[in-house]
Design a protein around this motif. Structure first.
Motif, short mmCIF file in Angstrom:
data_model
loop_
_atom_site.label_atom_id
_atom_site.label_comp_id
_atom_site.label_asym_id
_atom_site.label_seq_id
_atom_site.Cartn_x
_atom_site.Cartn_y
_atom_site.Cartn_z
N PHE A 48 48.05 39.58 48.53
CA PHE A 48 48.35 40.53 50.22
C PHE A 48 47.44 41.74 49.65
N PHE A 49 46.74 41.59 48.10
CA PHE A 49 46.02 42.91 47.59
C PHE A 49 44.57 42.22 48.34
N VAL A 120 46.41 39.70 37.04
CA VAL A 120 46.41 40.69 37.94
C VAL A 120 44.71 41.79 38.16
N ALA A 121 43.73 41.77 37.03
CA ALA A 121 42.39 41.35 37.17
C ALA A 121 41.54 41.25 38.03
N ASP A 122 41.83 39.79 38.72
CA ASP A 122 41.53 39.64 40.21
C ASP A 122 41.98 39.35 41.39
N PHE A 123 42.99 40.26 40.82
CA PHE A 123 43.71 41.55 42.76
C PHE A 123 42.66 42.01 43.36
N ILE A 124 41.66 42.54 41.87
CA ILE A 124 40.39 43.28 42.33
C ILE A 124 39.47 42.70 42.10
N TYR A 126 38.14 39.83 42.22
CA TYR A 126 38.17 38.95 42.89
C TYR A 126 37.01 38.95 44.41
N LYS A 127 37.34 40.74 45.71
CA LYS A 127 36.63 40.63 46.11
C LYS A 127 35.32 41.04 45.91
N PHE A 128 34.57 40.89 44.36
CA PHE A 128 33.11 40.97 44.55
C PHE A 128 32.52 39.40 44.26
N GLN A 338 26.60 35.03 44.92
CA GLN A 338 27.99 36.00 44.82
C GLN A 338 27.80 37.05 42.94
N LYS A 339 27.49 37.08 42.58
CA LYS A 339 26.94 37.86 41.18
C LYS A 339 25.30 37.94 40.67
N SER A 340 25.08 39.31 40.43
CA SER A 340 23.72 39.78 39.87
C SER A 340 23.44 38.88 39.88
N ILE A 341 23.66 37.93 39.03
CA ILE A 341 23.14 37.19 37.59
C ILE A 341 22.57 35.90 38.57
N ASP A 342 23.64 35.98 39.05
CA ASP A 342 23.31 34.58 39.94
C ASP A 342 21.81 34.27 40.64
N ASP A 343 21.73 35.91 41.60
CA ASP A 343 21.40 36.21 42.23
C ASP A 343 19.63 37.05 41.93
N LEU A 344 19.14 36.59 41.16
CA LEU A 344 17.90 36.91 40.53
C LEU A 344 17.33 35.60 40.69
N PRO A 345 17.93 34.59 39.76
CA PRO A 345 17.14 33.44 39.42
C PRO A 345 17.04 32.88 41.14
#
Length: 654
Positions: A48-49, A120-124, A126-128, A338-345
């Protein structure tokens, strides 16, 4: 006062009335079942989140996912509680000691509290990232100098998730004592120890079956990959899984497996990342500036989305929209992670993130724009206003061959620090312009913005200037766009400007998006890719596919670079090979022409005409067999080249 005391006494008597006496095994089963219920509640909360990402999940299918998740919950809970279980079932009388039981309660609450907190941390979060958190997160933030501040703002801004966690912890503590341990219940010492050993063996047997996901000898213990067996859409894997399970099963693993789909000669004929330029034009030493915008989804641009909102969508990037009129842009362009450290390479080294973060997992030698151009006399630099060391950027730049790093430390003015992420974009871009004007030519420089990240704040003096939109990030996008306008107005007067190629892209999409297609498996990766030359020589709107890993070979092609190098992308300015894009989101995702193909590592699971069927309603996996086979073959070849070159340290030409 007396009334309050009476109320508390009644509550105490009511709770004691709920308590039952049982042997130690009844208590153990009840408490593990309690955690199972709370894990299931976490799954409901996670769903639901993140409802925008799972709007396609209807009620019957949701209950199927809930049921499927039980096996992963059981495995994670048994792993988390292995010490507690051992201390509960080992047949010694000390188990019934009051203080021993109190110690076990603390152990149970603390270990399971951390497990619930991860869920619970992944409730939020995950969006990133669009997937459950893996063990990589610990390496990603190990050098974060402002971690306490980030955590504080996370708690404040997402207080409602913290409330949910506190509620779960309250239930965990309250219901722990519903079964009160009494014993030993067998007075005969021999019977007590024999029965205890038998019970312990039974518990061990059940434990092994639980953590394995069953007793079938023909099947290996369950892993993260097995979640794909229960879903129709790879996105739904995150519903089936739980975060503790994913963290435990990625601990100490690189996740890179050697593949042998094709022989060496066959593989080279299908896909070869080694580029051998045959350009007869001499290498031209123009300056190169790469601007990476934090969390800048393509949907923020008016010029790239005129068809949205009944053809009346203006977006939030008026300056960049004007720049696009004189630039090369693409109707369909994608991030490779989907993460900055993925996309710099991906951007600087043309290395995608295919189910593994290259920088956090390989330590391989590699070529990059900074290293290749640096070898040819370029001054190379990287600018990011965040505290030095944040997110591993400084370490990666060292690996990529960047000669000069400029962060918050080098800015030397904390007055312009936003208090959380870094120096405000307007201020740091002004600093960037001044510094570049001091560099010897030719130079290759990269700028990474910070102001379009959570918690989505802009300087107070600009709050009235921008109209914003339905999402918090929209004002931040307008602010960064305005900052870029000021930056370009300033550098236009500098002597090196006309001799510079500018590339503008985003590290990844934002968690704050409004268009339905932006929540799809392909829409999650749509970012802008813009090539701008001040002489307007590149002005064009291309219908071909583009991706971040195309940036490095395209820049090198534009400069007429004349030496072999490794790049998983293509030179979109000059190469005639068929355009494609690839990324990973619980499944390998391959784009070619108008088709979007999904492969789970063993079999095809999706095929869509994403240009016509933008919300991915019709899966063509059982209808287009020839196309499916061709796309599967190319996908496997790319993955084999990627995995095997990672393992064999062949990411550069010696």
């Amino acid at each position: 006062m007396a009334k309050n005391t009476l109320t508390m006494e009644r509550a105490k008597r009511y709770f004691e009335g709920l308590q039952i006496r049982g042997n130690i095994y009844v208590a153990l089963v009840f408490r593990l079942a309690l955690v199972m219920v709370l894990f299931a509640a976490c799954r409901v909360g996670f769903f639901f989140f993140n409802l925008n990402s799972f709007s396609h999940v209807k009620t019957p299918y949701f209950w199927h996912l809930m049921k499927s998740g039980l096996v992963f919950d059981a495995s994670a809970i048994l792993y988390v509680n292995v010490l507690y279980i051992a201390l509960m079932v080992f047949p010694l009388n000390i188990r019934f000691n009051r203080y021993y039981q109190i110690s076990l309660k603390y152990l149970f609450v603390i270990t399971n509290g951390f497990a619930l907190a991860a869920n619970v941390a992944d409730f939020i979060y995950y969006k990133f990232t669009l997937r459950r958190t893996t063990v990589d997160i610990f390496r990603q933030f190990e050098n974060e100098t402002n971690l306490a501040g980030l955590l504080y703002h996370f708690v404040v801004d997402y207080w409602y998730a913290v409330v949910v966690l506190l509620m779960f912890l309250f239930l965990l503590i309250v219901f722990y004592n519903v079964v009160r341990v009494r014993g030993p219940q067998l007075k005969n010492e021999m019977a007590y120890y024999v029965s205890g050993i038998v019970a312990m063996l039974i518990v061990i047997t059940l434990f092994v079956g639980g953590v394995r996901g069953g007793y079938r000898l023909s099947r290996k213990p369950i892993t993260v990959r097995n979640a794909g067996e229960f879903v129709k859409d790879p996105r739904d894997i995150s519903i089936v899984l739980n975060t503790p399970f994913v963290i435990l099963h990625t601990l100490g693993k690189t996740k890179v497996e050697e593949l042998n789909h094709f022989s060496a000669s066959e593989l080279e004929s299908i896909y070869n990342p080694v580029h051998v330029p045959s350009d007869s034009i001499p290498f031209g030493k123009k300056n190169v500036v790469v601007i990476i915008l934090e969390s800048f989804s393509k949907e923020f641009f008016g010029a790239l989305n005129r068809d949205k909102k009944y053809g009346k969508y203006d977006g939030y990037t008026p300056f960049l929209d004007s720049l696009i009129q004189s630039s090369l842009t693409f109707d369909f362009s994608f991030a490779n992670g989907q993460k900055s450290i993925d996309d710099l390479p991906s951007i600087l080294s043309s290395i995608p993130s295919l189910n593994v973060t290259h920088f956090l997992s390989s330590g391989n030698d590699m070529n990059s724009l900074p290293s290749l151009l640096g070898e040819n006399g370029y001054h190379t630099s990287f600018f990011n206003g965040a505290p030095n060391g944040s997110t591993g950027f400084e370490d990666f730049m060292t690996e990529a061959g960047v000669q000069h790093y400029f962060g918050k430390t080098e800015y030397h003015n904390d007055v312009d620090f936003d208090g959380i992420r870094g120096i405000w974009d307007e201020k740091f871009l002004n600093f960037y312009a001044d510094k570049m004007n001091e560099f010897p030519q030719p130079f290759m420089s990269t700028f990474f913005s910070v102001s379009t990240h959570h918690p989505f704040k802009i300087p107070d003096e600009y709050d009235h200037l921008f109209k914003g939109g339905p999402l918090e990030i929209h004002k931040c996008v307008e602010y960064t766009d305005y900052s870029l306008e000021l930056f370009f107005n300033k550098i236009k007067e500098m002597p090196w400007y006309e001799n510079t190629l500018f590339v503008i892209t985003s590290d990844h999409t934002s968690s704050e998006v409004e268009f339905p297609e932006s929540h799809t498996s392909w829409g999650h990766y749509t970012v802008p890719i813009i090539f701008f030359a001040p002489d307007n020589s590149l002005a064009s709107r291309s219908k071909q596919l583009a991706q971040q890993i195309d940036i490095m070979p395209s820049v090198l092609g534009y400069l007429h670079y004349d030496k072999p190098y490794v790049a998983f992308g293509r030179d979109i300015l000059r190469e005639s090979s068929e355009p494609f894009a690839i990324n990973y989101n619980h499944a390998y995702q391959f784009f070619q022409d108008q088709y979007f193909f999904q492969y789970d590592g063993t079999k095809p699971i999706g095929l869509y005409n994403f240009k016509k069927d933008r919300l991915l309603h019709r899966n063509l996996v059982n209808e287009e067999s020839d196309l499916l086979q061709a796309m599967e073959k190319k996908t496997k070849a790319i993955i084999q080249q990627y995995n095997n070159r990672m393992i064999e340290n062949r990411l550069k030409v010696e």
